[in-house]
Design a protein around this motif. Sequence first.
Motif, PDB file in Angstrom:
ATOM      1  N   ARG A  29       0.879  -1.341   0.034  1.00  0.00           N
ATOM      2  CA  ARG A  29       0.081  -0.017  -0.133  1.00  0.00           C
ATOM      3  C   ARG A  29       1.027   1.214  -0.209  1.00  0.00           C
ATOM      4  NH1 ARG A  29      -3.425  -1.968  -2.157  1.00  0.00           N
ATOM      5  NH2 ARG A  29      -5.520  -2.702  -1.394  1.00  0.00           N
ATOM      6  N   TRP A  30       0.491   2.348  -0.634  1.00  0.00           N
ATOM      7  CA  TRP A  30       1.145   3.544  -0.753  1.00  0.00           C
ATOM      8  C   TRP A  30       0.555   4.645   0.396  1.00  0.00           C
ATOM      9  CZ3 TRP A  30       1.742   5.549  -6.670  1.00  0.00           C
ATOM     10  CH2 TRP A  30       2.712   4.845  -7.081  1.00  0.00           C
ATOM     11  N   ALA A  31      -0.804   4.473   0.639  1.00  0.00           N
ATOM     12  CA  ALA A  31      -1.490   5.457   1.324  1.00  0.00           C
ATOM     13  C   ALA A  31      -1.564   4.965   2.645  1.00  0.00           C
ATOM     14  CB  ALA A  31      -2.855   6.111   0.711  1.00  0.00           C
ATOM     15  N   LEU A  32      -1.429   5.652   3.955  1.00  0.00           N
ATOM     16  CA  LEU A  32      -1.677   5.193   5.074  1.00  0.00           C
ATOM     17  C   LEU A  32      -3.221   5.178   5.375  1.00  0.00           C
ATOM     18  CD1 LEU A  32       1.074   7.050   7.236  1.00  0.00           C
ATOM     19  CD2 LEU A  32       0.926   4.645   6.776  1.00  0.00           C
ATOM     20  N   SER A  33      -3.760   5.893   4.700  1.00  0.00           N
ATOM     21  CA  SER A  33      -5.403   5.770   4.722  1.00  0.00           C
ATOM     22  C   SER A  33      -6.028   4.571   4.417  1.00  0.00           C
ATOM     23  CB  SER A  33      -5.969   7.050   4.191  1.00  0.00           C
ATOM     24  OG  SER A  33      -5.689   7.160   2.705  1.00  0.00           O
ATOM     25  N   GLU A  34      -5.314   3.863   3.558  1.00  0.00           N
ATOM     26  CA  GLU A  34      -5.763   2.364   3.004  1.00  0.00           C
ATOM     27  C   GLU A  34      -5.135   1.197   3.995  1.00  0.00           C
ATOM     28  OE1 GLU A  34      -8.065   2.386   1.141  1.00  0.00           O
ATOM     29  OE2 GLU A  34      -8.103   4.411   1.048  1.00  0.00           O
ATOM     30  N   HIS A  58     -15.082   6.158   5.296  1.00  0.00           N
ATOM     31  CA  HIS A  58     -14.083   5.872   4.349  1.00  0.00           C
ATOM     32  C   HIS A  58     -15.112   6.043   3.109  1.00  0.00           C
ATOM     33  CE1 HIS A  58     -11.504   3.401   1.863  1.00  0.00           C
ATOM     34  NE2 HIS A  58     -10.510   3.457   2.513  1.00  0.00           N
ATOM     35  N   ALA A  59     -14.196   6.548   2.087  1.00  0.00           N
ATOM     36  CA  ALA A  59     -14.660   6.969   0.767  1.00  0.00           C
ATOM     37  C   ALA A  59     -14.942   6.004  -0.003  1.00  0.00           C
ATOM     38  CB  ALA A  59     -13.745   7.878  -0.104  1.00  0.00           C
ATOM     39  N   VAL A 209     -18.880   3.043  -8.547  1.00  0.00           N
ATOM     40  CA  VAL A 209     -19.474   2.257  -9.157  1.00  0.00           C
ATOM     41  C   VAL A 209     -18.542   1.619 -10.305  1.00  0.00           C
ATOM     42  CG1 VAL A 209     -21.162   1.973 -10.991  1.00  0.00           C
ATOM     43  CG2 VAL A 209     -21.501   3.447  -9.133  1.00  0.00           C
ATOM     44  N   VAL A 210     -18.465   0.191 -10.450  1.00  0.00           N
ATOM     45  CA  VAL A 210     -17.899  -0.512 -11.230  1.00  0.00           C
ATOM     46  C   VAL A 210     -18.354  -1.447 -12.386  1.00  0.00           C
ATOM     47  CG1 VAL A 210     -15.647  -0.914  -9.416  1.00  0.00           C
ATOM     48  CG2 VAL A 210     -17.623  -2.464  -9.491  1.00  0.00           C
ATOM     49  N   LEU A 211     -19.581  -1.020 -12.562  1.00  0.00           N
ATOM     50  CA  LEU A 211     -20.218  -1.378 -13.918  1.00  0.00           C
ATOM     51  C   LEU A 211     -20.666  -0.098 -14.764  1.00  0.00           C
ATOM     52  CD1 LEU A 211     -22.728  -4.012 -12.023  1.00  0.00           C
ATOM     53  CD2 LEU A 211     -20.509  -4.471 -12.812  1.00  0.00           C
ATOM     54  N   SER A 212     -20.216  -0.425 -16.089  1.00  0.00           N
ATOM     55  CA  SER A 212     -20.435   0.571 -16.854  1.00  0.00           C
ATOM     56  C   SER A 212     -21.758   0.399 -17.618  1.00  0.00           C
ATOM     57  CB  SER A 212     -19.294   0.785 -17.945  1.00  0.00           C
ATOM     58  OG  SER A 212     -19.009  -0.385 -18.606  1.00  0.00           O
ATOM     59  N   SER A 213     -22.112  -0.858 -17.775  1.00  0.00           N
ATOM     60  CA  SER A 213     -23.554  -1.132 -18.340  1.00  0.00           C
ATOM     61  C   SER A 213     -24.192  -2.403 -17.987  1.00  0.00           C
ATOM     62  CB  SER A 213     -23.414  -0.959 -19.918  1.00  0.00           C
ATOM     63  OG  SER A 213     -22.568  -2.101 -20.377  1.00  0.00           O
ATOM     64  N   ALA A 214     -25.200  -2.582 -18.019  1.00  0.00           N
ATOM     65  CA  ALA A 214     -25.804  -3.764 -17.303  1.00  0.00           C
ATOM     66  C   ALA A 214     -27.157  -4.204 -18.301  1.00  0.00           C
ATOM     67  CB  ALA A 214     -26.240  -3.828 -15.909  1.00  0.00           C
ATOM     68  N   GLU A 230      -9.006   5.937 -11.118  1.00  0.00           N
ATOM     69  CA  GLU A 230      -8.744   7.011 -10.558  1.00  0.00           C
ATOM     70  C   GLU A 230      -9.451   6.787  -9.161  1.00  0.00           C
ATOM     71  OE1 GLU A 230     -10.405   9.955 -13.030  1.00  0.00           O
ATOM     72  OE2 GLU A 230      -8.339  10.394 -14.000  1.00  0.00           O
ATOM     73  N   ASN A 231      -9.945   5.852  -8.707  1.00  0.00           N
ATOM     74  CA  ASN A 231     -10.357   5.477  -7.372  1.00  0.00           C
ATOM     75  C   ASN A 231      -8.879   5.183  -6.392  1.00  0.00           C
ATOM     76  OD1 ASN A 231     -11.413   3.966  -5.207  1.00  0.00           O
ATOM     77  ND2 ASN A 231     -13.375   4.261  -5.924  1.00  0.00           N
ATOM     78  N   ARG A 232      -8.809   5.919  -5.617  1.00  0.00           N
ATOM     79  CA  ARG A 232      -7.638   5.619  -4.727  1.00  0.00           C
ATOM     80  C   ARG A 232      -7.798   4.651  -3.684  1.00  0.00           C
ATOM     81  NH1 ARG A 232      -3.305   8.883  -6.378  1.00  0.00           N
ATOM     82  NH2 ARG A 232      -2.234   6.983  -5.454  1.00  0.00           N
TER      83      ARG A 232
END
Length: 349
Positions: A29-34, A58-59, A209-214, A230-232
């Motif tokens: 992990r890079w970020a301490l928040s994670e 948490h975001a 959200v990780v679905l672009s269409s359904a 871009e979701n960190r």
Amino acid sequence: MPPATKKTCLPGAANLEFMRTVDRSLLHRWALSEVFLTDARKTGEEEYLAAAQLPPLHAYYTESTSRLGCPDPMLLLECCRQAETYGGHEYAGVSRKSKFLLRSWSMELPGLLTLPHQEEPGELRISVRTGNRRGTPGDVRRLSFGIDMKLAQRCLGFVRMDVGYIPAEVYDTVRLQGRGRPLVPFKDLPRQTAYVDPHLVGRSDPANVVLSSATVGSDNASATVRVPLENRSMFDHGQDHVPGMVLMEAARQLCLLGVSDLWGASVSRSTVAGFEFSFTRYAELDAPTTVHIRKTEPYAHEDNLSLMLPDLRTFHIDFEQDGDIIASGRMHTTTASTGVPLLDGEECV
């Protein structure tokens, strides 16, 4: 309602500390928040304990429309993944330079809906047993992990993992052979902006959200996986493949869509209760990935899940890329209606 039973579980876990996080580099992990892991202690030749504090806000992990008031199963899975990664390096002889290859994992959370309300951040206590070692210390090639979880003095559930390790010096060759084409640098990958309506998959923030269409049929559904580069939280740092955690989020979101459209159940009162998945190859970032679910009959097994959780349903799931199945398994959901009493669960002492 029967009284809660008490038993001794995770011996020694009461001594774990929650005052600071562990070395983030041992968790990749890079970020301490994670970083959620706060302590780890070896207790035997193939056993160790770990502790994790669950963030109250948490975001990604706490951003949902759920009304159940229980921890996010994906947050619990991430805590177990961190415990596996940390212990693999610190206690099991996995080189810090090794690349990880997730072969299979499973999770069952029979105690998920039996947890009492807590004002303070949740303190997750984890017991880990390793086995099936392949290789030698410093050059371990494969390990299995059996992980048990305790939260709020309740036996929460367990996770099982089978993980392979690839030496850093041969990883690029292995990846190139598997792909048949050069890797695209993470920074050059196109960002995806399309997404399904967040409320359909239990979200409010489109970034999660990780679905672009359904598309939903009479007894099935499919969707294109939206890779949130871009979701960190899902991509704390650049990757050369879609992480298993992101695939599990895609499976979870399509199952929640299926719970609503195929079963007519409430998305906000449904959650993942468990899963079993195996992976046959890396999910590439530069090729479309499709996830498919098939509706099944309600969960029919007589086990801890069926004893402790209401309205269980099972979905068969396949991930497809370039015409091949790259991962497959089952995901189980539970739906709790307002006012329905639940068992108290097992209280650990």
